[in-house]
Design a protein around this motif. Structure first.
Motif, PDB file in Angstrom:
ATOM      1  N   ILE A 104     -11.119  22.586 -22.828  1.00 21.45           N
ATOM      2  CA  ILE A 104     -10.799  23.103 -21.709  1.00 21.45           C
ATOM      3  C   ILE A 104      -9.333  22.381 -21.217  1.00 21.45           C
ATOM      4  O   ILE A 104      -9.539  21.117 -21.014  1.00 21.45           O
ATOM      5  CB  ILE A 104     -11.655  22.949 -20.727  1.00 21.45           C
ATOM      6  CG1 ILE A 104     -13.099  23.585 -21.166  1.00 21.45           C
ATOM      7  CG2 ILE A 104     -11.408  23.548 -19.162  1.00 21.45           C
ATOM      8  CD1 ILE A 104     -14.199  23.383 -20.250  1.00 21.45           C
ATOM      9  N   ILE A 105      -8.334  22.992 -21.069  1.00 19.31           N
ATOM     10  CA  ILE A 105      -7.043  22.406 -20.761  1.00 19.31           C
ATOM     11  C   ILE A 105      -6.701  22.813 -19.373  1.00 19.31           C
ATOM     12  O   ILE A 105      -6.604  23.981 -19.165  1.00 19.31           O
ATOM     13  CB  ILE A 105      -6.067  22.676 -21.893  1.00 19.31           C
ATOM     14  CG1 ILE A 105      -6.425  22.382 -23.122  1.00 19.31           C
ATOM     15  CG2 ILE A 105      -4.718  22.208 -21.298  1.00 19.31           C
ATOM     16  CD1 ILE A 105      -5.663  23.071 -24.218  1.00 19.31           C
ATOM     17  N   GLU A 106      -6.440  21.951 -18.450  1.00 19.56           N
ATOM     18  CA  GLU A 106      -6.134  22.112 -17.203  1.00 19.56           C
ATOM     19  C   GLU A 106      -4.511  22.460 -17.206  1.00 19.56           C
ATOM     20  O   GLU A 106      -3.642  21.744 -17.837  1.00 19.56           O
ATOM     21  CB  GLU A 106      -6.237  21.112 -16.104  1.00 19.56           C
ATOM     22  CG  GLU A 106      -7.820  20.848 -15.878  1.00 19.56           C
ATOM     23  CD  GLU A 106      -8.379  20.034 -14.922  1.00 19.56           C
ATOM     24  OE1 GLU A 106      -7.280  19.126 -14.731  1.00 19.56           O
ATOM     25  OE2 GLU A 106      -9.377  19.812 -14.765  1.00 19.56           O
ATOM     26  N   PHE A 107      -4.007  23.251 -16.363  1.00 20.01           N
ATOM     27  CA  PHE A 107      -2.532  23.335 -16.214  1.00 20.01           C
ATOM     28  C   PHE A 107      -2.222  23.907 -14.759  1.00 20.01           C
ATOM     29  O   PHE A 107      -2.936  24.437 -14.133  1.00 20.01           O
ATOM     30  CB  PHE A 107      -2.059  24.252 -17.283  1.00 20.01           C
ATOM     31  CG  PHE A 107      -2.209  25.984 -16.832  1.00 20.01           C
ATOM     32  CD1 PHE A 107      -1.287  26.925 -16.305  1.00 20.01           C
ATOM     33  CD2 PHE A 107      -3.324  26.337 -17.530  1.00 20.01           C
ATOM     34  CE1 PHE A 107      -1.568  27.811 -15.985  1.00 20.01           C
ATOM     35  CE2 PHE A 107      -3.832  27.553 -17.185  1.00 20.01           C
ATOM     36  CZ  PHE A 107      -2.837  28.507 -16.651  1.00 20.01           C
ATOM     37  N   GLU A 108      -0.857  23.560 -14.309  1.00 16.86           N
ATOM     38  CA  GLU A 108      -0.415  24.063 -13.121  1.00 16.86           C
ATOM     39  C   GLU A 108       0.901  24.896 -13.291  1.00 16.86           C
ATOM     40  O   GLU A 108       1.647  24.431 -14.274  1.00 16.86           O
ATOM     41  CB  GLU A 108      -0.139  23.093 -12.126  1.00 16.86           C
ATOM     42  CG  GLU A 108      -1.404  22.176 -11.820  1.00 16.86           C
ATOM     43  CD  GLU A 108      -0.928  20.857 -11.056  1.00 16.86           C
ATOM     44  OE1 GLU A 108       0.031  20.891 -10.363  1.00 16.86           O
ATOM     45  OE2 GLU A 108      -1.709  19.929 -11.057  1.00 16.86           O
ATOM     46  N   ASN A 109       1.006  25.856 -12.788  1.00 12.49           N
ATOM     47  CA  ASN A 109       2.385  26.753 -12.906  1.00 12.49           C
ATOM     48  C   ASN A 109       2.622  27.450 -11.565  1.00 12.49           C
ATOM     49  O   ASN A 109       1.998  28.326 -11.043  1.00 12.49           O
ATOM     50  CB  ASN A 109       2.197  27.742 -13.993  1.00 12.49           C
ATOM     51  CG  ASN A 109       3.212  28.599 -14.352  1.00 12.49           C
ATOM     52  OD1 ASN A 109       3.971  29.295 -13.451  1.00 12.49           O
ATOM     53  ND2 ASN A 109       3.768  28.397 -15.553  1.00 12.49           N
ATOM     54  N   GLU A 110       3.781  26.943 -11.046  1.00 16.43           N
ATOM     55  CA  GLU A 110       4.070  27.570  -9.642  1.00 16.43           C
ATOM     56  C   GLU A 110       4.387  28.852  -9.787  1.00 16.43           C
ATOM     57  O   GLU A 110       4.338  29.592  -8.616  1.00 16.43           O
ATOM     58  CB  GLU A 110       5.202  26.541  -9.301  1.00 16.43           C
ATOM     59  CG  GLU A 110       4.828  25.186  -8.832  1.00 16.43           C
ATOM     60  CD  GLU A 110       5.890  24.395  -8.063  1.00 16.43           C
ATOM     61  OE1 GLU A 110       7.019  25.000  -7.415  1.00 16.43           O
ATOM     62  OE2 GLU A 110       6.089  23.337  -8.083  1.00 16.43           O
ATOM     63  N   ALA A 111       5.018  29.361 -10.750  1.00 18.71           N
ATOM     64  CA  ALA A 111       5.456  30.752 -10.852  1.00 18.71           C
ATOM     65  C   ALA A 111       4.179  31.741 -10.932  1.00 18.71           C
ATOM     66  O   ALA A 111       4.304  32.677 -10.347  1.00 18.71           O
ATOM     67  CB  ALA A 111       6.228  31.097 -12.303  1.00 18.71           C
ATOM     68  N   ILE A 112       3.097  31.370 -11.449  1.00 13.28           N
ATOM     69  CA  ILE A 112       1.845  31.954 -11.501  1.00 13.28           C
ATOM     70  C   ILE A 112       1.546  32.202  -9.968  1.00 13.28           C
ATOM     71  O   ILE A 112       1.041  32.983  -9.493  1.00 13.28           O
ATOM     72  CB  ILE A 112       0.741  31.482 -12.417  1.00 13.28           C
ATOM     73  CG1 ILE A 112       1.342  31.896 -14.023  1.00 13.28           C
ATOM     74  CG2 ILE A 112      -0.543  31.919 -12.353  1.00 13.28           C
ATOM     75  CD1 ILE A 112       0.317  31.193 -15.129  1.00 13.28           C
ATOM     76  N   GLU A 113       1.341  30.853  -9.476  1.00 11.21           N
ATOM     77  CA  GLU A 113       0.835  30.934  -8.032  1.00 11.21           C
ATOM     78  C   GLU A 113       1.700  31.746  -7.155  1.00 11.21           C
ATOM     79  O   GLU A 113       1.114  32.587  -6.259  1.00 11.21           O
ATOM     80  CB  GLU A 113       0.797  29.360  -7.515  1.00 11.21           C
ATOM     81  CG  GLU A 113       0.031  28.414  -8.330  1.00 11.21           C
ATOM     82  CD  GLU A 113      -1.406  28.782  -8.268  1.00 11.21           C
ATOM     83  OE1 GLU A 113      -1.993  29.150  -7.375  1.00 11.21           O
ATOM     84  OE2 GLU A 113      -1.971  28.726  -9.614  1.00 11.21           O
TER      85      GLU A 113
END
Length: 143
Positions: A104-113
């Motif tokens: 399980i890899i966590e990620f953040e992506n402002e474009a998706i948000e």
């Protein structure tokens, strides 16, 4: 941050008339010392070697209390196990889940948000919470 989560948990159990026990503190320390998404069994096995007096049911009940108190979140990733992750106020992330090895890899992506906010606004919808989980194969499993 660990100290704050410990305080939140202790305040929660005191408010609900529950006992602050050594076993709960040991489980709390073990949970807070990892960044993984732990299943009940994984945490139990991690504790068992040093603390054989802590049973599976105690770990189960304590993780439920962590979720109820707001310091943990229950997650389902399609493998039949409930996993627990830390909750940090104001933080949000999404997950990549490998269907091969279970990573399980966590990620953040402002474009998706932003896209999610745009879609909600286009439908006159107010998002109160959400989760995004993408399933596939990690690099190691594709080899």
């Amino acid at each position: 941050m660990k100290r704050a989560k410990k305080q939140i948990f202790h305040d929660y159990i005191a408010k609900h008339g529950l006992k602050s026990t050594r076993q709960r503190d040991i489980i709390l320390d073990a949970f807070l010392s990892t960044d993984r998404h732990l299943s009940i069994e994984e945490l139990y096995l991690k504790l068992r070697a040093k603390h054989p007096n802590i049973g599976y049911a105690t770990v189960y009940r304590t993780l439920k209390l962590f979720a109820e108190s707001g310091i943990a979140r229950e997650m389902q990733f399609g493998d039949g196990q409930t996993r627990y992750e830390h909750v940090t106020e104001g933080e949000h992330h999404d997950h990549l889940v490998c269907t091969g090895c279970g990573a399980i890899i966590e990620f953040e992506n402002e474009a998706i948000e932003k896209l999610q906010d745009d879609v909600a606004a286009a439908h006159d919808f107010v998002i109160t919470t959400h989760k995004l989980e993408l399933y596939g194969l990690c690099a190691a499993c594709r080899k």
